[in-house]
Enzyme design. Structure first.
Site, PDB file in Angstrom:
ATOM      1  CG  ASP A  19      47.555  42.075  34.947  1.00  0.00           C
ATOM      2  OD1 ASP A  19      46.924  42.152  33.874  1.00  0.00           O
ATOM      3  OD2 ASP A  19      47.816  43.062  35.651  1.00  0.00           O
ATOM      4  CE  LYS A  72      33.185  35.149  48.857  1.00  0.00           C
ATOM      5  NZ  LYS A  72      33.128  36.201  49.916  1.00  0.00           N
TER       6      LYS A  72
END
Length: 245
Positions: free
Chosen positions: A144, A218
């Site tokens: 994060d 992805k």
């Protein structure tokens, strides 16, 4: 406000000081498949703080280099890397329970057994469960970024955290970080460069090309299609170096 400079100093005085967390624990909603995978596989691959200090050779039933991945998300990189390196053992830490469930589902489908997982706070796992000098590699991929400046203190890559990692990594072991936030990459580089017991493996003194053993996500491929950058950092531990200060 506490007058103690650190949680360790407070503990020595018999006081508890709440430390800044780098995450918000989100249980989320498990799919049926994730819940079933946790129920089925947790007794075999799950670890908790209650296990205390681990004997990694006993945990895995062999002596092998151990890689620790902190914040494995849905487990794609952890499972793929474990499948591609059967000669190594892997430990993953993730605070998001659906991520743990997804990881176990993927590992079962791939037939991967050389891994264990914690659903815990990484700092507590490192302090309570991981022996000193026991890890060959620690990897943290796309943590994060806490992109708002007032939240930068929550970023997991901070000087004290890096010191804890070095304590747990064997001499010559590697810290591998990756992020798609340039500002966070610069912060990581500054923190790691400031640690005298680390040597940058980049020939240019900053970032390394994506190592072949780190799978592309992805999300990463989508970002590249939009022209977004990704920065990998690899530093080797050199514990014989003299600490400054």
């Amino acid at each position: 406000m506490s007058h103690f400079k650190s949680a360790e100093e407070a503990a020595a005085a018999g006081k508890y000081v709440r430390t800044v967390r780098s995450f918000v624990k989100r249980e989320g909603r498990l799919t049926k498949g994730q819940a079933a995978a946790i129920e089925r596989l947790w007794p075999t691959v799950g670890l908790t703080l209650e296990n205390g200090r681990l004997d990694l050779a006993m945990v895995f039933g062999r002596e092998a280099p151990v890689t620790l991945e902190i914040g494995f998300g849905m487990g794609h990189s952890l499972v793929e890397m474990a499948a591609n390196a059967p000669e190594r053992d892997f430990i993953g830490i993730e605070v998001h329970e659906p991520g743990v469930g997804a990881c176990l589902m993927a590992a079962e489908e791939a037939g991967v057994e050389n891994f264990r997982v914690f659903h815990e706070d990484a700092v507590e796992v490192l302090k309570q469960c991981i022996p000193d000098n026991s890890l060959n590699c620690v990897q943290i991929f796309f943590p994060d970024p806490w992109h708002k400046k007032r939240h930068h203190k929550r970023r997991i890559v901070q000087p004290e955290f890096v010191k804890l990692l070095i304590q747990k990594i064997e001499t010559g072991g590697v810290i591998h970080l990756a992020t798609d936030w340039e500002n966070y990459a610069e912060h990581m580089l500054e923190v790691l460069n400031d640690e005298p017991r680390l040597t940058n493996l980049s020939s240019s003194g900053d970032y390394v090309p994506r190592p072949e053993n780190r799978p592309k996500t992805k999300f990463e491929r989508r970002g590249e299609g939009k022209g977004h950058g990704v920065w990998d950092l690899q530093f080797k531990t050199n514990k014989s170096a003299t600490l400054l200060g």
